[in-house]
Motif scaffolding. Structure first.
Motif, PDB file in Angstrom:
ATOM      1  N   GLY A   1      -8.412   3.424   4.116  1.00 45.61           N
ATOM      2  CA  GLY A   1      -7.833   4.387   5.030  1.00 45.61           C
ATOM      3  C   GLY A   1      -7.802   5.801   4.491  1.00 45.61           C
ATOM      4  O   GLY A   1      -7.318   6.716   5.148  1.00 45.61           O
ATOM      5  N   ALA A   2      -8.305   6.001   3.284  1.00 41.13           N
ATOM      6  CA  ALA A   2      -8.370   7.333   2.675  1.00 41.13           C
ATOM      7  C   ALA A   2      -9.588   7.376   1.764  1.00 41.13           C
ATOM      8  O   ALA A   2      -9.931   6.375   1.132  1.00 41.13           O
ATOM      9  CB  ALA A   2      -7.108   7.639   1.883  1.00 41.13           C
ATOM     10  N   SER A   3     -10.229   8.527   1.671  1.00 44.53           N
ATOM     11  CA  SER A   3     -11.469   8.638   0.886  1.00 44.53           C
ATOM     12  C   SER A   3     -11.224   9.218  -0.501  1.00 44.53           C
ATOM     13  O   SER A   3     -12.171   9.439  -1.250  1.00 44.53           O
ATOM     14  CB  SER A   3     -12.467   9.524   1.628  1.00 44.53           C
ATOM     15  N   THR A   4      -9.980   9.467  -0.853  1.00 42.10           N
ATOM     16  CA  THR A   4      -9.668  10.170  -2.102  1.00 42.10           C
ATOM     17  C   THR A   4      -9.553   9.226  -3.295  1.00 42.10           C
ATOM     18  O   THR A   4      -9.183   8.061  -3.160  1.00 42.10           O
ATOM     19  CB  THR A   4      -8.347  10.934  -1.981  1.00 42.10           C
ATOM     20  N   VAL A   5      -9.844   9.777  -4.465  1.00 42.50           N
ATOM     21  CA  VAL A   5      -9.577   9.071  -5.721  1.00 42.50           C
ATOM     22  C   VAL A   5      -8.093   9.173  -6.047  1.00 42.50           C
ATOM     23  O   VAL A   5      -7.513   8.266  -6.644  1.00 42.50           O
ATOM     24  CB  VAL A   5     -10.423   9.671  -6.871  1.00 42.50           C
ATOM     25  N   SER A   6      -7.463  10.257  -5.609  1.00 41.65           N
ATOM     26  CA  SER A   6      -6.053  10.513  -5.913  1.00 41.65           C
ATOM     27  C   SER A   6      -5.130   9.395  -5.454  1.00 41.65           C
ATOM     28  O   SER A   6      -4.048   9.201  -6.023  1.00 41.65           O
ATOM     29  CB  SER A   6      -5.606  11.831  -5.273  1.00 41.65           C
ATOM     30  N   GLN A   7      -5.544   8.644  -4.431  1.00 48.78           N
ATOM     31  CA  GLN A   7      -4.693   7.566  -3.923  1.00 48.78           C
ATOM     32  C   GLN A   7      -4.399   6.500  -4.985  1.00 48.78           C
ATOM     33  O   GLN A   7      -3.408   5.779  -4.885  1.00 48.78           O
ATOM     34  CB  GLN A   7      -5.335   6.907  -2.708  1.00 48.78           C
ATOM     35  N   PHE A   8      -5.233   6.428  -6.036  1.00 51.09           N
ATOM     36  CA  PHE A   8      -5.046   5.384  -7.035  1.00 51.09           C
ATOM     37  C   PHE A   8      -4.042   5.752  -8.121  1.00 51.09           C
ATOM     38  O   PHE A   8      -3.894   5.040  -9.112  1.00 51.09           O
ATOM     39  CB  PHE A   8      -6.404   4.972  -7.611  1.00 51.09           C
ATOM     40  N   SER A   9      -3.335   6.856  -7.896  1.00 53.33           N
ATOM     41  CA  SER A   9      -2.151   7.108  -8.717  1.00 53.33           C
ATOM     42  C   SER A   9      -0.992   6.238  -8.230  1.00 53.33           C
ATOM     43  O   SER A   9       0.016   6.085  -8.910  1.00 53.33           O
ATOM     44  CB  SER A   9      -1.763   8.592  -8.665  1.00 53.33           C
TER      45      SER A   9
ATOM     46  N   PRO B   1       0.389   2.716  -7.777  1.00 57.54           N
ATOM     47  CA  PRO B   1       0.137   1.393  -8.382  1.00 57.54           C
ATOM     48  C   PRO B   1      -0.273   0.331  -7.372  1.00 57.54           C
ATOM     49  O   PRO B   1      -1.104  -0.532  -7.681  1.00 57.54           O
ATOM     50  CB  PRO B   1       1.477   1.054  -9.042  1.00 57.54           C
ATOM     51  N   ALA B   2       0.295   0.385  -6.167  1.00 62.57           N
ATOM     52  CA  ALA B   2      -0.035  -0.623  -5.155  1.00 62.57           C
ATOM     53  C   ALA B   2      -1.492  -0.480  -4.715  1.00 62.57           C
ATOM     54  O   ALA B   2      -2.198  -1.487  -4.522  1.00 62.57           O
ATOM     55  CB  ALA B   2       0.896  -0.482  -3.950  1.00 62.57           C
ATOM     56  N   ARG B   3      -1.955   0.753  -4.544  1.00 64.15           N
ATOM     57  CA  ARG B   3      -3.353   0.988  -4.171  1.00 64.15           C
ATOM     58  C   ARG B   3      -4.293   0.537  -5.292  1.00 64.15           C
ATOM     59  O   ARG B   3      -5.341  -0.062  -5.048  1.00 64.15           O
ATOM     60  CB  ARG B   3      -3.579   2.473  -3.874  1.00 64.15           C
ATOM     61  N   LEU B   4      -3.892   0.848  -6.525  1.00 69.64           N
ATOM     62  CA  LEU B   4      -4.709   0.457  -7.676  1.00 69.64           C
ATOM     63  C   LEU B   4      -4.796  -1.067  -7.768  1.00 69.64           C
ATOM     64  O   LEU B   4      -5.881  -1.622  -7.983  1.00 69.64           O
ATOM     65  CB  LEU B   4      -4.116   1.031  -8.961  1.00 69.64           C
ATOM     66  N   GLU B   5      -3.684  -1.734  -7.579  1.00 71.78           N
ATOM     67  CA  GLU B   5      -3.662  -3.199  -7.630  1.00 71.78           C
ATOM     68  C   GLU B   5      -4.572  -3.790  -6.560  1.00 71.78           C
ATOM     69  O   GLU B   5      -5.289  -4.769  -6.804  1.00 71.78           O
ATOM     70  CB  GLU B   5      -2.238  -3.719  -7.445  1.00 71.78           C
ATOM     71  N   SER B   6      -4.565  -3.194  -5.379  1.00 69.54           N
ATOM     72  CA  SER B   6      -5.414  -3.669  -4.293  1.00 69.54           C
ATOM     73  C   SER B   6      -6.890  -3.513  -4.644  1.00 69.54           C
ATOM     74  O   SER B   6      -7.702  -4.407  -4.374  1.00 69.54           O
ATOM     75  CB  SER B   6      -5.099  -2.894  -3.011  1.00 69.54           C
ATOM     76  N   LEU B   7      -7.244  -2.381  -5.251  1.00 69.23           N
ATOM     77  CA  LEU B   7      -8.628  -2.148  -5.659  1.00 69.23           C
ATOM     78  C   LEU B   7      -9.057  -3.178  -6.701  1.00 69.23           C
ATOM     79  O   LEU B   7     -10.152  -3.760  -6.600  1.00 69.23           O
ATOM     80  CB  LEU B   7      -8.782  -0.741  -6.226  1.00 69.23           C
ATOM     81  N   ILE B   8      -8.203  -3.417  -7.688  1.00 67.95           N
ATOM     82  CA  ILE B   8      -8.523  -4.367  -8.752  1.00 67.95           C
ATOM     83  C   ILE B   8      -8.659  -5.778  -8.181  1.00 67.95           C
ATOM     84  O   ILE B   8      -9.551  -6.545  -8.579  1.00 67.95           O
ATOM     85  CB  ILE B   8      -7.454  -4.340  -9.863  1.00 67.95           C
ATOM     86  N   ARG B   9      -7.810  -6.118  -7.239  1.00 67.66           N
ATOM     87  CA  ARG B   9      -7.892  -7.446  -6.618  1.00 67.66           C
ATOM     88  C   ARG B   9      -9.226  -7.607  -5.892  1.00 67.66           C
ATOM     89  O   ARG B   9      -9.875  -8.654  -5.993  1.00 67.66           O
ATOM     90  CB  ARG B   9      -6.731  -7.640  -5.642  1.00 67.66           C
TER      91      ARG B   9
END
Length: 234
Positions: A189-197, A199-207
Motif C-alpha cells: 500500500g506504499a512504495s517507500t522504503v521508509s515504511q520499514f522503520s 517493525p510491523a511492516r518489516l516483520e511482514s516483509l521478512i515473513r
C-alpha cells in the motif's frame, strides 16, 4: 557464549586497534583487516588491500570520494567508522571504538554461522538489521532504493518478498526502481522504503521473504525429483 575463536579475535583486536593510525597500517595487518571488513559484511575483500586502502584514505566528507561513489554503502560505513581520510586523528583512538566494531563483528559472525545451516535465515537477519537503518535516513526514497539495489543480500530479500525474479537485475536500474516501487505499493500500500522503520511492516516483509524462499526451495526440489525420475525411466 562466545566461541574460542571469537574470543581470540576480540583479544587481538582490542590489543592492536588502538595503535593503528593509518589505513596502510590497517591493511598491512591481515587479521585486523579481516575483523574490520567482517564487521561491515565486506570480508570477501580481504585480499583487495590496495582497493580498501584507497577507500579508507579517501574519507567520506568529500563528495567525490571513492566511498561516496560506490554503490555498496557498506564501504561508506567502513570508511566513516575508521575516519582515516576525514580527521587528523582516526576514530581508532577513541576508547569505545573496539566495542563499536566488535559488536558488529560478533553480529556478522553469528549471521555467518546461521547461514551455514540456512542461508535464508542469514539473509533475513541481515535485512532486519540493515533495512530499518536505511528506512530512517533523511535522504530521498530513490536514494534508499539505490542503496537496497547496491546490496546483494537486501536485493535478494526484497525481490523474493515481492515475488520478483532475479532477472530484474538485467534491466536498466531506473526501471528496476520503478518496478520495485510499483510492486511494493501493490503489496504494502506504499512504495517507500521508509515504511520499514515500522517493525510491523518489516516483520511482514521478512515473513513474505521466508515464504518466497520456501516456495523456491520446494520448486527446486520438485525439479530435481522430476529429473531423477526421468533418468530412472531411461
Amino acid at each position: 557464549m562466545a566461541s574460542p575463536v571469537l574470543k581470540r579475535d576480540e583479544a587481538y583486536f582490542r590489543d592492536r586497534i588502538g595503535k593503528i593510525e593509518t589505513a596502510e597500517q590497517l591493511v598491512s595487518d591481515r587479521r585486523l583487516l579481516q575483523i574490520a571488513l567482517t564487521a561491515f559484511g565486506l570480508e570477501g575483500d580481504v585480499n583487495n588491500r590496495a582497493f580498501i586502502r584507497q577507500v579508507l584514505e579517501g574519507g567520506t566528507l568529500r563528495e567525490g570520494s571513492l566511498a561516496n561513489r560506490l554503490a555498496n554503502k557498506q564501504y561508506h560505513k567502513l570508511c566513516a567508522a575508521f575516519g582515516f581520510g576525514d580527521f587528523p586523528v582516526p576514530r581508532t583512538r577513541i576508547s569505545t571504538f573496539p566495542d563499536e566494531i566488535f559488536a558488529q563483528y560478533r553480529s556478522r559472525s553469528f549471521e555467518a554461522a546461521v547461514g551455514e545451516q540456512n542461508n535464508a535465515f542469514r539473509l533475513a537477519l541481515h535485512a532486519e538489521r540493515e533495512l530499518p537503518e536505511i528506512a530512517s535516513r533523511s535522504g530521498s526514497e530513490t536514494a534508499k532504493w539505490y542503496t537496497i539495489l547496491g546490496s546483494p543480500p537486501l536485493r535478494e530479500v526484497v525481490q523474493k518478498a515481492l515475488g520478483l525474479p532475479n532477472s530484474l537485475a538485467a534491466i536498466d536500474i531506473d526501471q528496476q526502481v520503478t518496478t520495485l516501487r510499483d510492486k511494493m505499493r501493490a503489496v504494502f500500500g506504499a512504495s517507500t522504503v521508509s515504511q520499514f522503520s515500522d517493525p510491523a511492516r518489516l516483520e511482514s516483509l521478512i515473513r513474505r521473504f521466508h515464504l518466497g524462499a520456501q516456495v523456491q526451495e520446494q520448486q527446486a526440489s520438485s525439479s530435481l525429483a522430476a529429473i531423477a525420475l526421468m533418468l530412472m525411466r531411461r
